[in-house]
Motif scaffolding. Sequence first.
Motif, mmCIF file in Angstrom:
data_model
loop_
_atom_site.group_PDB
_atom_site.id
_atom_site.type_symbol
_atom_site.label_atom_id
_atom_site.label_comp_id
_atom_site.label_asym_id
_atom_site.label_seq_id
_atom_site.Cartn_x
_atom_site.Cartn_y
_atom_site.Cartn_z
ATOM 1 N N GLU A 234 93.394 38.696 50.084
ATOM 2 C CA GLU A 234 92.938 39.806 51.197
ATOM 3 C C GLU A 234 91.562 39.758 51.279
ATOM 4 O O GLU A 234 91.203 40.023 52.420
ATOM 5 N N THR A 235 90.699 39.660 50.351
ATOM 6 C CA THR A 235 89.373 39.555 50.695
ATOM 7 C C THR A 235 88.944 38.317 51.678
ATOM 8 O O THR A 235 88.033 38.726 52.564
ATOM 9 N N VAL A 236 89.310 37.467 51.497
ATOM 10 C CA VAL A 236 89.069 36.219 52.144
ATOM 11 C C VAL A 236 89.543 36.492 53.534
ATOM 12 O O VAL A 236 89.245 36.168 54.497
ATOM 13 N N PHE A 237 90.636 36.996 53.824
ATOM 14 C CA PHE A 237 91.324 37.490 55.037
ATOM 15 C C PHE A 237 90.293 38.388 55.632
ATOM 16 O O PHE A 237 90.192 38.209 57.009
ATOM 17 N N ASP A 238 89.925 39.248 55.196
ATOM 18 C CA ASP A 238 88.856 40.077 56.045
ATOM 19 C C ASP A 238 87.658 39.361 56.601
ATOM 20 O O ASP A 238 87.121 39.276 57.373
ATOM 21 N N LEU A 239 87.115 38.294 55.557
ATOM 22 C CA LEU A 239 86.244 37.733 56.116
ATOM 23 C C LEU A 239 86.420 36.591 57.017
ATOM 24 O O LEU A 239 85.645 36.320 58.141
ATOM 25 N N GLY A 240 87.739 36.160 56.848
ATOM 26 C CA GLY A 240 88.048 35.092 57.939
ATOM 27 C C GLY A 240 88.314 35.920 59.362
ATOM 28 O O GLY A 240 87.817 35.305 60.574
ATOM 29 N N PHE A 241 88.738 36.832 59.461
ATOM 30 C CA PHE A 241 88.884 37.972 60.645
ATOM 31 C C PHE A 241 87.505 38.347 61.126
ATOM 32 O O PHE A 241 87.287 38.202 62.131
ATOM 33 N N ALA A 242 86.583 38.544 60.234
ATOM 34 C CA ALA A 242 85.278 38.884 60.517
ATOM 35 C C ALA A 242 84.611 37.633 61.451
ATOM 36 O O ALA A 242 84.114 37.895 62.518
ATOM 37 N N LEU A 243 84.712 36.421 60.690
ATOM 38 C CA LEU A 243 84.326 35.146 61.362
ATOM 39 C C LEU A 243 85.023 34.814 62.540
ATOM 40 O O LEU A 243 84.423 34.570 63.647
ATOM 41 N N ALA A 244 86.283 35.154 62.929
ATOM 42 C CA ALA A 244 86.977 35.122 63.990
ATOM 43 C C ALA A 244 86.338 35.958 65.328
ATOM 44 O O ALA A 244 86.128 35.591 66.184
ATOM 45 N N LEU A 245 86.013 37.163 64.902
ATOM 46 C CA LEU A 245 85.480 37.965 65.704
ATOM 47 C C LEU A 245 84.135 37.701 66.186
ATOM 48 O O LEU A 245 83.782 37.793 67.338
ATOM 49 N N VAL A 246 83.117 37.215 65.202
ATOM 50 C CA VAL A 246 81.812 36.769 65.611
ATOM 51 C C VAL A 246 81.863 35.359 66.410
ATOM 52 O O VAL A 246 81.119 35.303 67.587
ATOM 53 N N THR A 247 82.926 34.659 66.110
ATOM 54 C CA THR A 247 83.088 33.353 66.986
ATOM 55 C C THR A 247 83.564 33.611 68.621
ATOM 56 O O THR A 247 83.194 33.014 69.264
ATOM 57 N N THR A 248 84.412 34.715 68.438
ATOM 58 C CA THR A 248 84.890 35.183 69.790
ATOM 59 C C THR A 248 83.648 35.555 70.608
ATOM 60 O O THR A 248 83.673 35.133 71.784
ATOM 61 N N ILE A 249 82.955 36.291 70.106
ATOM 62 C CA ILE A 249 81.506 36.976 70.701
ATOM 63 C C ILE A 249 80.990 35.675 71.407
ATOM 64 O O ILE A 249 80.407 35.365 72.537
ATOM 65 N N LEU A 250 80.727 34.740 70.408
ATOM 66 C CA LEU A 250 79.733 33.430 70.738
ATOM 67 C C LEU A 250 80.418 32.531 71.702
ATOM 68 O O LEU A 250 79.739 32.014 72.743
ATOM 69 N N VAL A 251 81.816 32.271 71.605
ATOM 70 C CA VAL A 251 82.237 31.232 72.834
ATOM 71 C C VAL A 251 82.616 31.811 73.922
ATOM 72 O O VAL A 251 83.157 31.164 74.682
ATOM 73 N N SER A 252 82.585 33.338 74.112
ATOM 74 C CA SER A 252 82.943 33.958 75.236
ATOM 75 C C SER A 252 82.213 33.488 76.495
ATOM 76 O O SER A 252 80.934 32.969 76.332
ATOM 77 N N TYR A 253 82.886 33.436 77.663
ATOM 78 C CA TYR A 253 82.118 32.686 78.806
ATOM 79 C C TYR A 253 81.329 34.005 79.270
ATOM 80 O O TYR A 253 80.028 33.493 79.804
ATOM 81 N N HIS A 254 81.723 35.287 79.293
ATOM 82 C CA HIS A 254 80.882 36.314 79.502
ATOM 83 C C HIS A 254 80.576 37.375 78.445
ATOM 84 O O HIS A 254 81.785 37.634 77.839
ATOM 85 N N ALA A 255 79.562 37.648 78.105
ATOM 86 C CA ALA A 255 79.434 38.595 77.001
ATOM 87 C C ALA A 255 78.263 39.491 77.466
ATOM 88 O O ALA A 255 77.131 39.248 78.058
ATOM 89 N N ASN A 256 78.341 40.954 77.426
ATOM 90 C CA ASN A 256 77.555 42.155 77.819
ATOM 91 C C ASN A 256 77.080 42.683 76.272
ATOM 92 O O ASN A 256 77.542 42.324 75.569
ATOM 93 N N THR A 257 76.080 43.709 76.598
ATOM 94 C CA THR A 257 75.450 44.188 75.397
ATOM 95 C C THR A 257 76.651 45.028 74.912
ATOM 96 O O THR A 257 76.788 45.259 73.687
ATOM 97 N N TYR A 258 77.486 45.593 75.661
ATOM 98 C CA TYR A 258 78.872 46.593 74.941
ATOM 99 C C TYR A 258 79.811 45.920 74.384
ATOM 100 O O TYR A 258 80.530 46.194 73.463
ATOM 101 N N ASP A 259 79.663 44.515 74.755
ATOM 102 C CA ASP A 259 80.752 43.721 73.755
ATOM 103 C C ASP A 259 80.284 43.556 72.440
ATOM 104 O O ASP A 259 81.193 43.317 71.485
#
Length: 160
Positions: free
Chosen positions: A50-75
């Motif tokens: 469970e705890t590691v899943f939360d960290l993995g999901f957090a990493l997935a979201l941060v990675t999603t923002i980083l690799v997105s082609y378009h990102a804005n302030t509100y993202d």
Amino acid sequence: VPVDMPNLRGMLHTMLADRSSKLVIQLVVAALSVAMLFFASAKWKFAREETVFDLGFALALVTTILVSYHANTYDLSLLFLPVMLLTNHLAGADLKHGWSRITLVGPMLLLFVSPIQMLLLQKYEKLSLLAPVLLLWAWGLASEISRVGSSREIPITQAG
């Protein structure tokens, strides 16, 4: 405008626009994005508890923002969920190393407590300079996943 995007594309455009063509920048962005996705997916294998899943999901979201082609302030508002998941983890975690605390808590403070976003966006017009903060946070999350994942004992089952 890529320099206003807090992602890999914006960061690389800010750093390389004067020295490289758009094609070279796009190829480097594509290569780094694929590398980041493989990196995050490699850390996902520890996400069984469970705890590691939360960290993995957090990493997935941060990675999603980083690799997105378009990102804005509100993202960046999507990052409130990783903040909550990480805060929950930190409440019960024993972080002995100062560097672990810096890579996990420092980016949260820079993103949500300080006026750095307003300064980068309005004065310097380069919100892309938040991408290194997100990279540091992704690295800190991945390090914490490895630390927690390796400290858990995996029960050995005997066949037969």
